[in-house]
Structure formats: C-alpha cells, structure tokens
Design an enzyme around this catalytic site. Sequence first.
Site, mmCIF file in Angstrom:
data_model
loop_
_atom_site.group_PDB
_atom_site.id
_atom_site.type_symbol
_atom_site.label_atom_id
_atom_site.label_comp_id
_atom_site.label_asym_id
_atom_site.label_seq_id
_atom_site.Cartn_x
_atom_site.Cartn_y
_atom_site.Cartn_z
ATOM 1 N N ALA A 139 0.835 -1.200 0.000
ATOM 2 C CA ALA A 139 0.000 0.000 0.000
ATOM 3 C C ALA A 139 0.871 1.252 0.000
ATOM 4 O O ALA A 139 1.346 1.698 1.057
ATOM 5 C CB ALA A 139 -0.938 -0.016 1.210
ATOM 6 N N GLU A 153 -1.452 7.023 -3.224
ATOM 7 C CA GLU A 153 -2.541 7.782 -2.596
ATOM 8 C C GLU A 153 -3.247 8.596 -3.666
ATOM 9 O O GLU A 153 -2.695 8.789 -4.757
ATOM 10 C CB GLU A 153 -1.961 8.731 -1.531
ATOM 11 C CG GLU A 153 -1.312 7.995 -0.389
ATOM 12 C CD GLU A 153 -0.845 8.921 0.727
ATOM 13 O OE1 GLU A 153 -1.122 10.144 0.659
ATOM 14 O OE2 GLU A 153 -0.207 8.409 1.660
ATOM 15 N N PRO A 154 -4.434 9.127 -3.343
ATOM 16 C CA PRO A 154 -5.149 9.927 -4.348
ATOM 17 C C PRO A 154 -4.281 11.071 -4.902
ATOM 18 O O PRO A 154 -4.338 11.381 -6.082
ATOM 19 C CB PRO A 154 -6.365 10.467 -3.583
ATOM 20 C CG PRO A 154 -6.602 9.452 -2.495
ATOM 21 C CD PRO A 154 -5.242 8.922 -2.123
ATOM 22 N N GLY A 159 0.848 9.532 -6.697
ATOM 23 C CA GLY A 159 0.976 8.340 -7.539
ATOM 24 C C GLY A 159 2.397 8.250 -8.056
ATOM 25 O O GLY A 159 3.285 7.673 -7.411
ATOM 26 N N ARG A 200 9.358 -4.898 -10.196
ATOM 27 C CA ARG A 200 9.088 -4.311 -11.523
ATOM 28 C C ARG A 200 9.610 -5.220 -12.640
ATOM 29 O O ARG A 200 9.029 -5.273 -13.718
ATOM 30 C CB ARG A 200 9.768 -2.953 -11.645
ATOM 31 C CG ARG A 200 8.941 -1.822 -11.114
ATOM 32 C CD ARG A 200 9.682 -0.506 -11.237
ATOM 33 N NE ARG A 200 8.921 0.562 -10.605
ATOM 34 C CZ ARG A 200 9.467 1.619 -10.032
ATOM 35 N NH1 ARG A 200 10.786 1.760 -10.003
ATOM 36 N NH2 ARG A 200 8.712 2.555 -9.495
ATOM 37 N N ARG A 208 -6.571 -19.854 -41.183
ATOM 38 C CA ARG A 208 -7.665 -19.026 -41.691
ATOM 39 C C ARG A 208 -7.574 -18.901 -43.216
ATOM 40 O O ARG A 208 -6.575 -18.395 -43.747
ATOM 41 C CB ARG A 208 -7.573 -17.641 -41.036
ATOM 42 C CG ARG A 208 -8.472 -16.598 -41.607
ATOM 43 C CD ARG A 208 -9.878 -16.769 -41.137
ATOM 44 N NE ARG A 208 -10.714 -15.633 -41.553
ATOM 45 C CZ ARG A 208 -12.033 -15.682 -41.576
ATOM 46 N NH1 ARG A 208 -12.671 -16.774 -41.240
ATOM 47 N NH2 ARG A 208 -12.716 -14.608 -41.930
ATOM 48 N N GLY A 226 -9.837 -10.049 -36.903
ATOM 49 C CA GLY A 226 -11.013 -9.316 -37.361
ATOM 50 C C GLY A 226 -11.995 -9.128 -36.212
ATOM 51 O O GLY A 226 -11.595 -8.920 -35.060
ATOM 52 N N GLY A 227 -13.297 -9.246 -36.537
ATOM 53 C CA GLY A 227 -14.349 -9.014 -35.535
ATOM 54 C C GLY A 227 -14.234 -9.930 -34.326
ATOM 55 O O GLY A 227 -14.516 -9.523 -33.188
ATOM 56 N N GLU A 237 3.037 -0.068 -10.667
ATOM 57 C CA GLU A 237 4.446 -0.198 -10.243
ATOM 58 C C GLU A 237 5.362 0.770 -11.000
ATOM 59 O O GLU A 237 6.504 0.455 -11.324
ATOM 60 C CB GLU A 237 4.929 -1.650 -10.346
ATOM 61 C CG GLU A 237 4.228 -2.513 -9.301
ATOM 62 C CD GLU A 237 4.744 -3.929 -9.230
ATOM 63 O OE1 GLU A 237 5.972 -4.109 -9.240
ATOM 64 O OE2 GLU A 237 3.906 -4.848 -9.142
HETATM 65 N N1 COS Z 1 16.853 2.100 -4.381
HETATM 66 C C1 COS Z 1 17.329 2.652 -3.243
HETATM 67 N N2 COS Z 1 17.181 3.972 -2.950
HETATM 68 C C2 COS Z 1 16.536 4.739 -3.843
HETATM 69 C C3 COS Z 1 16.011 4.219 -5.046
HETATM 70 C C4 COS Z 1 16.201 2.848 -5.310
HETATM 71 N N3 COS Z 1 15.732 2.275 -6.425
HETATM 72 N N4 COS Z 1 15.413 5.222 -5.729
HETATM 73 C C5 COS Z 1 15.564 6.337 -4.986
HETATM 74 N N5 COS Z 1 16.236 6.046 -3.840
HETATM 75 C C6 COS Z 1 16.630 6.961 -2.784
HETATM 76 C C7 COS Z 1 17.485 8.106 -3.351
HETATM 77 O O1 COS Z 1 18.844 7.738 -3.422
HETATM 78 C C8 COS Z 1 17.233 9.191 -2.352
HETATM 79 O O2 COS Z 1 18.032 8.943 -1.209
HETATM 80 P P1 COS Z 1 18.700 10.137 -0.332
HETATM 81 O O3 COS Z 1 17.552 10.808 0.344
HETATM 82 O O4 COS Z 1 19.596 9.422 0.626
HETATM 83 O O5 COS Z 1 19.419 11.027 -1.298
HETATM 84 C C9 COS Z 1 15.769 8.986 -1.950
HETATM 85 O O6 COS Z 1 15.481 7.603 -2.241
HETATM 86 C C10 COS Z 1 14.827 9.866 -2.721
HETATM 87 O O7 COS Z 1 15.013 9.596 -4.111
HETATM 88 P P2 COS Z 1 14.603 10.634 -5.245
HETATM 89 O O8 COS Z 1 15.105 11.997 -4.874
HETATM 90 O O9 COS Z 1 15.009 10.088 -6.565
HETATM 91 O O10 COS Z 1 12.996 10.634 -5.078
HETATM 92 P P3 COS Z 1 11.863 11.323 -5.942
HETATM 93 O O11 COS Z 1 10.839 11.844 -5.017
HETATM 94 O O12 COS Z 1 12.468 12.299 -6.915
HETATM 95 O O13 COS Z 1 11.159 10.097 -6.715
HETATM 96 C C11 COS Z 1 10.724 8.429 -8.408
HETATM 97 C C12 COS Z 1 11.701 9.333 -7.641
HETATM 98 C C13 COS Z 1 9.996 9.158 -9.524
HETATM 99 C C14 COS Z 1 11.628 7.373 -8.970
HETATM 100 C C15 COS Z 1 9.691 7.782 -7.437
HETATM 101 O O14 COS Z 1 8.766 8.753 -6.989
HETATM 102 C C16 COS Z 1 8.900 6.653 -8.070
HETATM 103 O O15 COS Z 1 9.391 5.543 -8.239
HETATM 104 N N6 COS Z 1 7.625 6.915 -8.439
HETATM 105 C C17 COS Z 1 6.739 5.898 -8.930
HETATM 106 C C18 COS Z 1 6.102 5.200 -7.791
HETATM 107 C C19 COS Z 1 5.451 3.937 -8.176
HETATM 108 O O16 COS Z 1 6.054 3.045 -8.744
HETATM 109 N N7 COS Z 1 4.180 3.860 -7.803
HETATM 110 C C20 COS Z 1 3.443 2.660 -8.001
HETATM 111 C C21 COS Z 1 3.151 2.061 -6.677
HETATM 112 S S1 COS Z 1 2.871 0.350 -6.708
HETATM 113 S S2 COS Z 1 1.371 0.080 -7.850
#
Ligand code: COS
Length: 394
Positions: free
Chosen positions: A137, A140-141, A144, A254, A279, A351-352, A375
């Site tokens: 979990a 959140e709204p 994302g 992932r 076919r 097709g259909g 993800e």
């Molecule tokens: N493994 C370990 N640490 C990680 C990491 C990884 N894969 N990715 C980021 N971090 C760490 C960074 O090193 C950073 O650490 P420090 O605070 O020590 O510098 C910290 O986490 C924050 O990372 P970052 O600044 O890159 O965070 P952002 O807020 O910019 O977010 C993304 C980055 C876009 C990659 C992240 O928000 C993301 O993955 N979003 C998608 C979420 C997702 O998959 N949602 C689906 C949920 S499940 S259905």
Amino acid sequence: MSSTHSLSWLEWPFLDHTHRELAIRLRDWCGERELPSEDVSPEQACREWVAALGAAGWLRYSVPAGPDGAYGGALDELDSRSLCILRETLAGHHALADFAFAMQGLGSGAISLAGSDAQKRAYLPAVARGEKIAAFALSEPEAGSDVAALSCAAVKEGDEYVLNGEKTWISNGGIADFYCVFVRTDPDAGARGVSAFIVDTDTPGLEIAEMIDVISPHPLATLRFTNCRVPANQMLGGLNQGFKLAMQTLDVFRTSVAAAAVGFARKALDAALHHAASRRMFGGTLADMQLTQAALGDAATDIDQSALLTYRAAWVRDVQKRPPTIETAMAKMAATESAQRVIDRMQQMFGGLGVKRNHPLEQLYRDIRALRIYEGATEVQKLIISRGLLKSLS
Ligand code: COS
C-alpha cells in the site's frame, strides 16, 4: 509457434538449469489446471488462485527461505529470474493466476527485504503457503508517480503509531490479510520522512473505503485509516527509511511486471500464428499475405527484445548482485509498451472475433493495459533511467 521456439529463450545464458526445470514444471502444472468459472468474482478467483499456488508450492518463490527454512521460501534469497519465469508462465495461462502470484511477492516484499526475524517468521511462511494474502500500500489519491508527496500519516503515541489518511489503487485491497503500508512519519522531510508498517486487516480503524472496478477486473481498493493504532514493533525497517524500502521493493518486482507482459505477448503471438496458418482467404491462408508475415515478424522480434531486457535485469540483480534500478526500469518500460503493440497487432488479425467479449485476444487487450501504469508508469521509468545515467556522470 512450435514449442521448440517458444521455449528457446530458456537456453539463454542468463538462466541456469534450475530455471529451465522450473519453467517446464510450471507449464505442465498450468496445463493440468481448469480455469476458474466466468461466474466467480475476481475476489473469489484470486483467493482460489492463492490457495492453489500455495498448495502446489509455487508461492514459496515469492519469499526467501530464511534460517533452516523458517521463512518458508524455496530459495535462500528472492531470485528475480525465478520470479520472472513464474510470472511469464502464469501470465501465459491466466491473468489472475499471474496477479495472485505477483501480489504475494510484492505485498510481502518489504518484509522479505527489511523485516525483523520475528516479522519474517510471523508473516512469510503463511504467505508462502497461501494462507495469508499480502498487499503493498503505497499510492494515494494525490501521490501516484510523485510518491514522495504521500500524506497518509503515522504519529507516535506511547508504544503505538496512530495512522490517518487514505491509500488507493491497492491491489488485493479487500481480500488481503495484511498490508505493508508506507506512511509519513516526518511532515517536513519529503522522501526522507516516510516509514513502513505491517497493518493487519482486522486492525480497528482500517476500512475499505471503495472497491475499484477496472478494465481487467482484479481485487483493487481504496483503504481508509481513521485513528488506526498499530504497535510500534510493526514498523518495517528503520524510522523514516520507508521510501528507500519502497523503491528497493519495486526494483525487485518491476522486473517481474516486464516478465508478465512478455507472457501476455507470447500468448497473443501463439494464438495469431495458429489462426493465420489456418484461416482461409483469397484462395490461400491469412499467413500467405505479406502484411501478415510482417506483423508476425515484428511481434516475434518485439517479444525477444523485451524478454532479453527482462532476463538481463533479473540476472543483474541475481548474479551481479548490484541494484538493478536502470535495467529494471528499461525492462518494465520496453516490455509493457511493446506487449501492448504486439497484442493490438495480433488482435487485428482476428477481425471481428478479436474484439468479441471474452475472446482470448480481447481479454489480453484489457489485461495488458494496467501494466503500463502500475508499479511505476512508463513515464516514471524514463525518469529513473535518465536520472541514473546523469548520476553516473557525477
Ligand atoms: N533504491 C534505493 N534507494 C533509492 C532508489 C532505489 N531504487 N530510488 C531512490 N532512492 C533513494 C534516493 O537515493 C534518495 O536517497 P537520499 O535521500 O539518501 O538522497 C531517496 O530515495 C529519494 O530519491 P529521489 O530523490 O530520486 O525521489 P523522488 O521523489 O524524486 O522520486 C521516483 C523518484 C519518480 C523514482 C519515485 O517517486 C517513483 O518511483 N515513483 C513511482 C512510484 C510507483 O512506482 N508507484 C506505483 C506504486 S505500486 S502500484
């Protein structure tokens, strides 16, 4: 497609004989199983898949073995290549079989990676047997793709944390026995102010606010926490270490999303090949048309490209033992996007029939769509890849 070609990827050097045996055993098991009836709800179908996958021992690949096998897993560590083989094969069989398997791993992944020995013993063996259903979990709204913006919060009171807020798009929401929930424990610290907790489903203050219906139905819900008290010893990993734990969990799972996309695409190509060869049209077969041959050639190449990226990412984690963040993002993006194209092209050949409700291609067309979003959407994978490349310059 002859079975020789459709299994030829098992000979790739990323895999070893244990992976080959696993794929063949699982394919045989799938072949012997009846599909759930159309009348069964997705919730019930998933419960049945979890029970069946647990009883047959497949869920043991979704958790580690632990000391003397105490955590119930099949292998010492989570093996990304096994997870990929399982998801690719299950996706080729039935979308909900793949979903049920995948969510046991993702839902308990944070415990496998960062749980205490007591937490692992309390949850993982039951996950591996299919006796406890797990859920992850995070979203959140209003959080994302930018998940560090999450606001569902936990405040410490004595030996407990009090949770308030919402989580949404939670797979297995409504049927899970526990949730690994990522919440804000420091309001001013962004990604450095998030912690993870295991919350049992019967904890007072946790309710299902909404069951969400999507184009390929599966258990999916919005959770609401209202003064939900969770013992402090249910925290996973350290205080404010939850964001990295979420990212590390996604780095493992992932890759398996990419594998599921490959499984869906292979299923579409197999169906289209058989259809094209039989076919009749214009005095020959559909397969005699050069346009058909071009589509089949493109699809087969797309699938191999995706599979190569997928098993490369899994191999980087398993064998090279380094964070597979970039490779995983590439695989997830490429495999889900190309599977959507492959399925669409193969569907066109029917097709259909291809758009008739519950035709296998119509189902695949719906099943693949969410994989480009959940993800981490394709756009997020691009961010992760480019940030990783830029970081390597500094
Ligand atoms: N493994 C370990 N640490 C990680 C990491 C990884 N894969 N990715 C980021 N971090 C760490 C960074 O090193 C950073 O650490 P420090 O605070 O020590 O510098 C910290 O986490 C924050 O990372 P970052 O600044 O890159 O965070 P952002 O807020 O910019 O977010 C993304 C980055 C876009 C990659 C992240 O928000 C993301 O993955 N979003 C998608 C979420 C997702 O998959 N949602 C689906 C949920 S499940 S259905």
